[in-house]
Design a protein around this motif. Structure first.
Motif: not given
Lengths: 252, 115
Positions: B29, B33, B67, B70, B72, B74-77, B79
């Motif tokens: 995300y 953005r 992983w 984030s 916020a 939140r779990r996010a992947k 890169y």
């Protein structure tokens, strides 16, 4: 392994070998996180929660299609790898079967050889027993180590010597030595005409009266003085195996 | 309101994603953005299309993922660029610059040519 694969451009990373469901769950979670984060930002920008979510989904596109595309990318190499695996297993099984089959043949051969060997061993054992039995004493024969003597090379001295006969030849044996071994010249020996008949043919006649037993240097001195070999001297001739020395009777 | 944004030139998404990762690791995300912000909202990227691209680049070794959590919570992947990815980015940018210069030259001939 992975590094090697990377070098050859086959795989960049070892494919994800987790269960398919785990991979799919990962993809779903990743995509859901994106939509949720977008919606959160939208809400922060003043949209209502429903509007925020709808906008996020719209911007994202077809989630199911994206998920399917991601899954295919994740699974493609894995499928290739699984196919390679299957091929390798088939090759392995075929190889093992071929090996077993060849092994059975080899075992049969081995058993045959072993049977032959057992017969050989039995025969050998019998022979050993026979050899170990005390041999009855027997008379010696020409084959019992006297062969060497029989084959010793000799020279033969005939005629007017005290004891005509054979003399064992050895390196450096000269005419005078052979004559001496036969007891020297007899009383009426013709010392001036002693013939040496060689085994391969050829006769040399020597005059023993002018025999000069000495060093080569002495002979050279004579040779120098005369300008040629002095005819009044004679080197003690070397004998060859098989020579016959004939000492004639003197004419005097 | 009419959507004035333009679609990406085909084949440029990978280059833009790699470029977005130069300052540091990002989740999908955040990449979307950043593309939106840096292009001043001109480029229209269907955000979902980022993911097949990211996964493909990951398999090719241009990026690697991990992983994480984030901002916020939140779990996010996330890169990150690899050395190979950096090299690819340099090559692609160079090619892109040569191409756009050439296209520019064709579209806007120099005065002596126009004569």
């Amino acid at each position: 392994m992975t590094g090697l694969l990377e070098r050859f451009g086959l795989f960049v990373r070892a494919p994800d070998m987790r269960p398919r469901a785990a991979i799919e769950a990962d993809i779903r979670e990743e995509l859901a996180a994106h939509v949720a984060l977008r919606a959160q930002d939208n809400e922060a920008a003043g949209m209502s929660p429903e509007e925020a979510l709808r906008d996020a989904e719209l911007r994202f596109g077809d989630t199911r299609r994206v998920a399917a595309a991601c899954r295919e990318i994740q699974m493609k190499e894995r499928i290739v790898l699984q196919r390679i695996n299957v091929i390798l297993i088939v090759v392995l099984i075929a190889g093992t079967a071929a090996n077993l089959w060849a092994g059975a043949g080899a075992r049969a051969d081995l058993n045959r050889d072993l049977a032959g060997l057992r017969v050989d061993v039995a025969a050998l054992a019998g022979e050993v027993r026979a050899t170990r039995a005390p041999a009855p004493p027997r008379p010696l024969t020409a084959n019992d180590g006297f062969l060497l003597l029989e084959e010793t090379r000799r020279v033969y001295v005939l005629g007017q010597v005290s004891a005509p006969g054979a003399v064992v030849w050895r390196k450096g044996l000269t005419l005078s030595m052979a004559l001496a071994e036969c007891g020297g010249l007899a009383k009426h020996a013709g010392a001036e005409r002693i013939s040496v008949v060689h085994e391969g043919g050829g006769i040399d006649v020597h005059d023993l009266r002018i025999l000069q037993i000495g060093t080569q240097g002495l002979a050279d001195r004579y040779a120098d003085r005369a300008g040629k070999a002095d005819p009044t001297t004679m080197e003690d001739p070397l004998l060859r195996p098989g020579d016959r020395i004939i000492v004639p009777e003197s004419f005097l | 309101m009419k959507d004035e944004r333009i679609d990406l030139v085909p084949g440029t998404l990978d280059m833009l994603v790699l470029r977005a990762l130069v300052p540091g690791a990002l989740h999908g995300y955040a990449i979307a953005r950043r593309l939106q912000q840096q292009s001043a909202d001109v480029l229209r990227v269907e955000e979902g299309s980022l993911y097949p691209a990211l996964h493909r680049m990951e398999r090719r070794g241009s990026v690697r993922s991990k992983w994480g959590v984030s901002e916020a919570n939140r779990r996010a992947k996330y890169y990150a660029l690899t050395a190979k990815g950096r090299r690819q980015l340099r090559e692609r940018v160079a090619t892109w610059r040569r191409m756009t210069t050439a296209i520019e030259a064709v579209l806007e001939p120099t005065p002596e040519c126009r004569a």
